[in-house]
Design an enzyme around this catalytic site. Structure first.
Site, PDB file in Angstrom:
ATOM      1  N   ARG B  51       0.854  -1.195   0.000  1.00 42.13           N
ATOM      2  CA  ARG B  51       0.000   0.000   0.000  1.00 42.13           C
ATOM      3  C   ARG B  51       0.882   1.235   0.000  1.00 42.13           C
ATOM      4  O   ARG B  51       1.092   1.863   1.033  1.00 42.13           O
ATOM      5  CB  ARG B  51      -0.891   0.007   1.233  1.00 42.13           C
ATOM      6  CG  ARG B  51      -1.944  -1.079   1.191  1.00 42.13           C
ATOM      7  CD  ARG B  51      -2.765  -1.061   2.461  1.00 42.13           C
ATOM      8  NE  ARG B  51      -3.600  -2.261   2.525  1.00 42.13           N
ATOM      9  CZ  ARG B  51      -4.049  -2.802   3.643  1.00 42.13           C
ATOM     10  NH1 ARG B  51      -3.734  -2.259   4.805  1.00 42.13           N
ATOM     11  NH2 ARG B  51      -4.803  -3.874   3.606  1.00 42.13           N
ATOM     12  N   ASP B  53       2.223   4.871  -0.064  1.00 46.80           N
ATOM     13  CA  ASP B  53       1.627   6.109   0.456  1.00 46.80           C
ATOM     14  C   ASP B  53       1.424   7.145  -0.643  1.00 46.80           C
ATOM     15  O   ASP B  53       1.981   7.024  -1.730  1.00 46.80           O
ATOM     16  CB  ASP B  53       2.565   6.743   1.496  1.00 46.80           C
ATOM     17  CG  ASP B  53       2.624   5.939   2.769  1.00 46.80           C
ATOM     18  OD1 ASP B  53       1.586   5.387   3.179  1.00 46.80           O
ATOM     19  OD2 ASP B  53       3.731   5.858   3.354  1.00 46.80           O
ATOM     20  N   ARG B 206      11.035   5.146   4.624  1.00 51.32           N
ATOM     21  CA  ARG B 206      11.254   6.602   4.679  1.00 51.32           C
ATOM     22  C   ARG B 206      11.917   7.011   5.999  1.00 51.32           C
ATOM     23  O   ARG B 206      12.714   7.956   6.031  1.00 51.32           O
ATOM     24  CB  ARG B 206       9.937   7.337   4.461  1.00 51.32           C
ATOM     25  CG  ARG B 206       9.441   7.190   3.015  1.00 51.32           C
ATOM     26  CD  ARG B 206       7.985   7.533   2.846  1.00 51.32           C
ATOM     27  NE  ARG B 206       7.695   8.888   3.267  1.00 51.32           N
ATOM     28  CZ  ARG B 206       6.459   9.384   3.380  1.00 51.32           C
ATOM     29  NH1 ARG B 206       5.411   8.618   3.086  1.00 51.32           N
ATOM     30  NH2 ARG B 206       6.284  10.624   3.766  1.00 51.32           N
TER      31      ARG B 206
END
Lengths: 253, 253
Positions: B51, B53, B206
């Protein structure tokens, strides 16, 4: 003290009406002049080496400007980049001779055109390439390119309605290269066309590329190039390739 | 006859709220489902391996879907690409086992993060890189990366508010490479971080990149990585790097 500066610029032309100020939308020239005016505190006028069309990009556009300001060139470049939008970057600022004029002093220019062939597989390149579904034969494109090199009357290779005194120009080289095989299946195959010459008519590079692509795709004979040069009729050359694949790479002085 | 398909996708995530359907804007999943529904003639549901972002890109996202349609896979890929927007591309469609599920069958994923350092010189990369003004020391970043490899509890490296059962994951490798010297002054220097592992928590890549960049810029000690792993406290890891530099490169099955 008044000083003349030479600015080298890169920009993504997608969201601009072109280099030159126009009433119908934002231009690169207007953005640059606004950024300079903030530093200079008065209206300034910049001269660009080439008037790139709407959607055409630059890796090395050159502009000249006269400023009454003693900022060192590195600080000036940094200040301009802090003010300019992200899609226009100042690559270099250097002091130039007092009479330097980016447009009239230019001896030549190098343009690059990027074509992607086959299925449209990359979602990342769409703003900066022309997508041509057919495979292209570089060898025949090179034969057509060879006929364009040298000094010729390029009347057939300019936008209709041009108003230049002479359409004679000299092309020094046209290099046609297949892109290196892509490392990812999400990057397309393609062909890059580099054109270097002493000056270019309006849409000249894009019409040259449009003509060579038709030759590479087998829809046009190599000899058509010679016929178009001879006739000087726009209809005898190929279509105008879209702006988004074109980059002004370098201006020679 | 019902068949299960495995679709490999590339997309520019800039203009999407992420992979997953959400009420607040266009998602990649919704675009793909709409394109499939045109072909299938009824509502379909796709499952994505990851999924991604909002703003995160993909070179090799994988999705599974069950269709009642006998189009060959090449024609199906072409039909989908004719319907999908230019910033989402289907790279490949293959027939899969009836019980293939892109999410639960994934053994691992490879992500790439692109950082550009120094002055922001390129107007072309801004949608796909993180710009960090400081120079980065790859050697110290690699020392930090080495501490992250292996199986650990990555609780400190997930977005606050995650609801997974366990935050233990295995990182197989982290490669940190300086970009090859740019051919043009309008292209920046930079560092690429590749992270491969068996699964990733929300924002994990990240936060890893944000932590390693602080180490490379000299603002954080290498040992901080070990301390963050041990404490499991989000505050002990670095900031979350922006979405735009991140690419889901490959999903392993």
């Amino acid at each position: 003290m008044l000083r003349t500066l030479k600015l080298t610029l890169a920009y993504d032309g997608t969201d601009y009406v072109g280099w030159q100020r126009q009433p119908n939308g934002p231009s690169v020239q207007a953005q640059l002049e606004q950024a300079l005016e903030r530093i200079e505190g008065r209206a300034v006028k910049v001269t660009g080496a080439g008037r790139t069309d709407a959607g055409v990009h630059a890796l090395g556009q050159v502009a000249s400007v006269t400023l009454d300001h003693d900022l060192d060139v590195t600080t000036l470049a940094r200040a301009l980049n802090a003010t300019l939008p992200d899609d226009i970057r100042v690559i270099e600022v250097v002091d130039a001779a007092a009479d330097f004029d980016a447009r009239s002093n230019a001896h030549g220019k190098l343009y690059r055109y990027c074509v992607v062939t086959g299925p449209r597989v990359s979602p990342f390149e769409r703003r900066h390439v022309w997508h041509v579904p057919q495979a292209l034969e570089c060898a025949t494109m090179r034969k057509g390119a060879a006929l364009l090199c040298g000094e010729h009357d390029f009347a057939a290779f300019q936008a209709v309605g041009g108003s230049v005194k002479t359409s004679v120009r000299r092309i020094d080289r046209i290099d046609i290269d297949a892109r290196p095989p892509p490392a990812s299946p999400a990057v397309g195959c393609g062909v890059t066309v580099e054109v270097e010459g002493n000056g270019f008519l309006r849409h000249m590079v894009r019409i040259i590329v449009g003509t060579l692509i038709e030759i590479g795709a087998g829809r046009r004979a190599v000899d058509d190039v010679a016929r178009a040069i001879e006739s000087g009729r726009r209809a005898d050359a190929g279509p105008t390739a879209p702006a988004r694949g074109l980059f002004l790479v370098q201006v020679r002085y």
